[in-house]
Design a protein around this motif. Structure first.
Motif, short mmCIF file in Angstrom:
data_model
loop_
_atom_site.label_atom_id
_atom_site.label_comp_id
_atom_site.label_asym_id
_atom_site.label_seq_id
_atom_site.Cartn_x
_atom_site.Cartn_y
_atom_site.Cartn_z
N HIS A 1 -44.48 -58.80 3.57
CA HIS A 1 -44.86 -57.45 3.12
C HIS A 1 -45.05 -56.50 4.29
O HIS A 1 -45.93 -55.67 4.28
CB HIS A 1 -46.08 -57.49 2.21
CG HIS A 1 -45.83 -58.28 0.98
ND1 HIS A 1 -45.07 -57.81 -0.05
CD2 HIS A 1 -46.18 -59.53 0.62
CE1 HIS A 1 -45.00 -58.73 -0.99
NE2 HIS A 1 -45.66 -59.78 -0.61
N GLU B 1 -32.68 -55.79 -4.66
CA GLU B 1 -33.05 -56.92 -3.83
C GLU B 1 -32.19 -57.08 -2.58
O GLU B 1 -32.43 -57.96 -1.77
CB GLU B 1 -32.99 -58.21 -4.65
CG GLU B 1 -34.13 -58.35 -5.64
CD GLU B 1 -34.00 -57.49 -6.89
OE1 GLU B 1 -35.02 -57.23 -7.53
OE2 GLU B 1 -32.87 -57.05 -7.21
N THR C 1 -42.51 -54.75 0.63
CA THR C 1 -41.56 -55.84 0.47
C THR C 1 -41.57 -56.73 1.70
O THR C 1 -42.16 -56.38 2.72
CB THR C 1 -40.14 -55.30 0.22
OG1 THR C 1 -39.28 -56.38 -0.04
CG2 THR C 1 -39.63 -54.50 1.38
N TYR D 1 -40.09 -58.11 -3.53
CA TYR D 1 -41.09 -57.05 -3.62
C TYR D 1 -42.44 -57.58 -4.10
O TYR D 1 -42.52 -58.65 -4.71
CB TYR D 1 -40.61 -55.97 -4.60
CG TYR D 1 -39.40 -55.23 -4.10
CD1 TYR D 1 -39.53 -54.11 -3.30
CD2 TYR D 1 -38.12 -55.66 -4.43
CE1 TYR D 1 -38.42 -53.43 -2.83
CE2 TYR D 1 -37.01 -54.99 -3.96
CZ TYR D 1 -37.16 -53.88 -3.17
OH TYR D 1 -36.07 -53.21 -2.70
#
Length: 176
Positions: A154, A136, A46, A64
């Motif tokens: 990420h 989230e 993420t 994500y």
């Protein structure tokens, strides 16, 4: 002729009402702990989007790698509808899990290396399916949100516990 409630009846109803509220609070907390205890833990890559909310509490808003999926993973003949519940089959790929299929109904049988994560359709285009999972937002301990937010896209690995009954919960976020 209407019967007026007596003080004893009011007291009984008040005790029942308070007891029901307490039972609800305990059930919500127990469901969260049961998800962590009985769930299968998967790791999702993420990236943080925004570290602060209006109340200045430390949290991360996350996006994500499985938030935007190719529409080719959609396994149904009908078009995905907005706010429609979906079931995303995940499989380990390296150190994290990636989506391999998206279903409208929960599949009855999956290979043992796959796990189902329930989500909802936010929107879709000709090529992309935008999903949300209820994962989230992550409230980080103390001022850890600032440190986690400084990493690139990420750059976080989020550990998610997915219970057999479909509930999912973030258990940990770590910097890669």
């Amino acid at each position: 002729m209407a019967v007026l409630p007596t003080p004893v009846n009011r007291r009984v109803w008040l005790v029942l009402l308070v007891g029901a509220q307490l039972l609800f609070i305990v059930a919500v907390a127990a469901a969260g702990y049961a998800t962590t205890a009985y769930g299968r833990t998967v790791q999702l890559r993420t990236a943080p989007v925004n570290p602060r909310d209006l109340l200045e509490r430390d949290h991360l808003r996350l996006t994500y790698g499985i938030t935007y999926l190719p529409l080719t993973l959609w396994q149904e003949t009908s078009e995905p509808r907005r706010r429609q519940p979906v079931y995303v089959a995940l499989r380990a790929q390296g150190s994290s899990y990636a989506a391999v299929r998206v279903y409208e109904q929960e599949p009855s049988a999956l290979p043992p290396e796959q796990v189902i994560l329930r989500g909802w359709v936010v929107g879709s285009s000709r090529r992309t399916l935008h999903l949300r999972y209820g994962l989230e937002r992550y409230y980080a301990p103390e001022n850890q949100a600032k440190a986690l937010n400084k990493k690139g896209p990420h750059a976080l690995l989020v550990h998610v516990s997915i219970a057999p009954w479909g509930q999912a919960r973030i258990t940990k976020a770590e910097v890669l």
